[in-house]
Enzyme design. Structure first.
Site, PDB file in Angstrom:
ATOM      1  N   ASP A 273     -17.586  14.700  24.560  1.00  0.00           N
ATOM      2  CA  ASP A 273     -17.884  15.168  23.198  1.00  0.00           C
ATOM      3  C   ASP A 273     -18.950  16.255  23.328  1.00  0.00           C
ATOM      4  O   ASP A 273     -19.343  16.633  24.453  1.00  0.00           O
ATOM      5  CB  ASP A 273     -18.381  14.008  22.302  1.00  0.00           C
ATOM      6  CG  ASP A 273     -18.054  14.228  20.825  1.00  0.00           C
ATOM      7  OD1 ASP A 273     -18.556  15.225  20.258  1.00  0.00           O
ATOM      8  OD2 ASP A 273     -17.294  13.435  20.244  1.00  0.00           O
ATOM      9  N   HIS A 319      -6.944  16.326  13.360  1.00  0.00           N
ATOM     10  CA  HIS A 319      -6.915  16.552  11.908  1.00  0.00           C
ATOM     11  C   HIS A 319      -8.197  17.258  11.419  1.00  0.00           C
ATOM     12  O   HIS A 319      -8.270  17.687  10.289  1.00  0.00           O
ATOM     13  CB  HIS A 319      -6.598  15.254  11.127  1.00  0.00           C
ATOM     14  CG  HIS A 319      -7.705  14.260  11.020  1.00  0.00           C
ATOM     15  ND1 HIS A 319      -7.770  13.334  10.001  1.00  0.00           N
ATOM     16  CD2 HIS A 319      -8.792  14.039  11.796  1.00  0.00           C
ATOM     17  CE1 HIS A 319      -8.842  12.593  10.152  1.00  0.00           C
ATOM     18  NE2 HIS A 319      -9.471  12.992  11.230  1.00  0.00           N
TER      19      HIS A 319
HETATM   20  C1  LIG Z   1     -13.767  12.286  13.416  1.00  0.00           C
HETATM   21  S1  LIG Z   1     -14.705  12.190  14.869  1.00  0.00           S
HETATM   22  C2  LIG Z   1     -13.716  11.112  15.884  1.00  0.00           C
HETATM   23  C3  LIG Z   1     -14.515  10.447  16.951  1.00  0.00           C
HETATM   24  C4  LIG Z   1     -13.765   9.407  17.803  1.00  0.00           C
HETATM   25  N1  LIG Z   1     -12.680   9.988  18.547  1.00  0.00           N
HETATM   26  C5  LIG Z   1     -13.266   8.263  16.937  1.00  0.00           C
HETATM   27  O1  LIG Z   1     -12.072   8.049  16.844  1.00  0.00           O
HETATM   28  O2  LIG Z   1     -14.114   7.593  16.343  1.00  0.00           O
HETATM   29  C6  LIG Z   1     -14.433  13.781  15.628  1.00  0.00           C
HETATM   30  C7  LIG Z   1     -15.230  13.981  16.902  1.00  0.00           C
HETATM   31  O3  LIG Z   1     -14.944  15.291  17.421  1.00  0.00           O
HETATM   32  C8  LIG Z   1     -16.135  15.756  18.025  1.00  0.00           C
HETATM   33  N2  LIG Z   1     -16.092  17.213  18.186  1.00  0.00           N
HETATM   34  C9  LIG Z   1     -16.196  18.161  17.239  1.00  0.00           C
HETATM   35  N3  LIG Z   1     -16.130  19.380  17.788  1.00  0.00           N
HETATM   36  C10 LIG Z   1     -15.972  19.200  19.109  1.00  0.00           C
HETATM   37  C11 LIG Z   1     -15.855  20.080  20.212  1.00  0.00           C
HETATM   38  N4  LIG Z   1     -15.868  21.406  20.051  1.00  0.00           N
HETATM   39  N5  LIG Z   1     -15.713  19.545  21.441  1.00  0.00           N
HETATM   40  C12 LIG Z   1     -15.689  18.203  21.623  1.00  0.00           C
HETATM   41  N6  LIG Z   1     -15.796  17.314  20.611  1.00  0.00           N
HETATM   42  C13 LIG Z   1     -15.945  17.816  19.373  1.00  0.00           C
HETATM   43  C14 LIG Z   1     -17.193  15.320  17.049  1.00  0.00           C
HETATM   44  O4  LIG Z   1     -18.482  15.357  17.604  1.00  0.00           O
HETATM   45  C15 LIG Z   1     -16.714  13.919  16.705  1.00  0.00           C
HETATM   46  O5  LIG Z   1     -17.256  12.972  17.570  1.00  0.00           O
END
Ligand SMILES: C[S@@+](CC[C@H](N)C(=O)[O-])C[C@H]1O[C@@H](n2cnc3c(N)ncnc32)[C@H](O)[C@@H]1O
Length: 416
Positions: A273, A319
């Site tokens: 992440d 999404h």
């Molecule tokens: C809606 S959350 C889902 C987290 C986890 N997969 C779950 O199911 O609970 C989206 C995740 O995408 C991560 N994220 C956003 N932009 C990102 C990036 N450029 N690279 C890696 N992760 C990213 C956010 O930090 C967040 O933890």
């Protein structure tokens, strides 16, 4: 002839009885606004009769309310005021300030939270119309089950915080964004970015506001850890990979991988992440699975650094991104994929209109608009997904798309 309103009220009476009997049979407390009322009403989907009855009651009570409010009333009473009063409760920490079980005058509460008594009183009294606080005697405030939950649960504080302080404000600019960009092609073309007057998209903006980023991550992680994982365990044959590494891409603090690790002892996890998010991860992993976890900063906008893993798992990631970004994120994985590697996607998915119970359909459609608000992105149908895989590479082959609880599970093979 039975009228629609009587038909609905009869259904409500019948189905409420089924729900009530389920609570009694399972020794569960009956819903109540009182302090000791249950904080969460959840009937697991495998308890089909009771779960369907609850869904039916939620849909029918809403329909009955709207019919009896009438078209004029519905159009004129739709307003952002529920968010307004809840935002004030959050901003001024009203719930955390009022001790549970006590009755404080508005004057005393006003001094303690630092908001003039006239505005505090009007905002709290509006919140009370949603059973957030109550007025046990004139000019006094006490907790209800809902305000008590807000006082005591960090998850609720963070969840209400991101909704009221970020999303409520962003919602006011969504239509402007839609009109301006005519369909977002990148994350910064969102209501969020317009509302916060930033050239960045949501996640990039959170990187420069770490406190807000932590609040969002905390809300998402705790929320994820409350979702039953059984449907995800069953939708994909995790065990068939034997001793294997799962790369949990955008896995935050690893709440979902922790669940998988407990259930599938042969799997190891690399949770990736953004740097500010993964640094919180190691402290959250329980001791019994810790030796199978590694956390790694990685942005999905760059090339995947973990090469040759059998499973790259994306839960609630795509999404959050407009179509063009999804295609790019998939392309970024390709250099790491060996033939037969799987991209496993667990994400909410849209259905054909009017194929789900109305209350479920509204939840899905609301999630779709939430994605638009925060990220300029969208919920997708299976057909939408297929177009994205094809645009990224014809070598991505969709093996299955299965319902898995609230989400869909997509198993995509890299055929090389
Ligand atoms: C809606 S959350 C889902 C987290 C986890 N997969 C779950 O199911 O609970 C989206 C995740 O995408 C991560 N994220 C956003 N932009 C990102 C990036 N450029 N690279 C890696 N992760 C990213 C956010 O930090 C967040 O933890």
């Amino acid at each position: 002839m039975t009228t629609k309103i009587v038909e609905l009220s009869t259904l409500i009476a019948e189905k409420t009885k089924v729900v009530d009997e389920y609570f009694k049979k399972n020794g569960l407390p009956t819903p109540s606004f009182d302090l000791d009322g249950p904080t969460r009403i959840m009937i697991p989907p495998q308890e089909k009769e009771a779960s369907d009855a609850l869904t039916a009651v939620l849909g029918a009570t809403r329909d009955l309310n709207q019919l009896l409010t009438g078209p004029t009333g519905v159009l004129m009473s739709t307003s952002p005021n529920d968010c307004l009063s809840l935002q004030a409760m959050y901003r001024f920490k009203v719930a955390q300030t009022l001790p549970v079980g006590e009755e404080w005058s508005f004057e005393q509460l006003s001094k303690a939270v630092g908001l003039n008594v006239i505005d505090l009183r009007r905002l709290v009294r509006h919140a009370m119309c949603n059973h957030i606080f109550r007025e046990p005697k004139p000019d006094y405030v006490a907790h209800t089950a809902t305000s008590k939950l807000l006082a005591e649960s960090e998850l609720m504080q963070n969840f209400v915080g991101i909704t009221m302080e970020e999303k409520f404000r962003a919602s006011g600019r969504v239509v402007d964004a839609v009109q301006k960009y005519d369909g977002a092609h990148s994350p910064e073309q969102s209501g969020f970015s317009l509302a916060f007057d930033t050239p960045k998209g949501f996640y990039a903006e959170m990187e420069v506001h770490p406190e807000r980023g932590r609040r969002f991550a905390s809300a998402m992680n705790t929320f994820a850890s409350l979702i039953p994982l059984e449907p995800l365990f069953n939708a994909f044959d995790w065990a068939s990979f034997g001793k294997a590494t799962v790369v949990d891409v955008g896995g935050a603090w690893g709440p979902v991988s922790i669940g998988l690790a407990k259930r599938f002892p042969d799997l190891n996890f690399i949770v990736q992440d953004l740097p500010g998010v993964v640094e919180e991860g190691p402290a959250k992993v329980p001791a019994d699975v810790k030796d199978r976890f590694q956390f790694m900063p990685y942005s999905i906008l760059d090339e995947q650094p973990v090469k040759g893993a059998p499973i790259y798992f994306f839960r609630a990631i795509f999404h959050n991104w407009p179509d063009e970004s999804c295609v790019q994120i998939l392309k970024n994985q390709i250099p790491a994929l060996k033939k037969g590697a799987r991209i496993v996607i667990d994400d909410s998915t849209l259905h054909e209109p009017n194929t789900l119970p109305p209350s479920v359909e509204k939840r899905r459609r609301s999630m779709d608009l939430s994605m638009l608000t925060w990220f300029g992105s969208r919920e997708r149908t299976v057909e939408d997904w297929e177009k994205i895989f094809k645009a990224a590479s014809p070598s991505f082959q969709l093996r299955h798309a299965k319902p898995a609880g609230m989400n869909y599970n997509l198993d995509v093979e890299w055929t090389g």
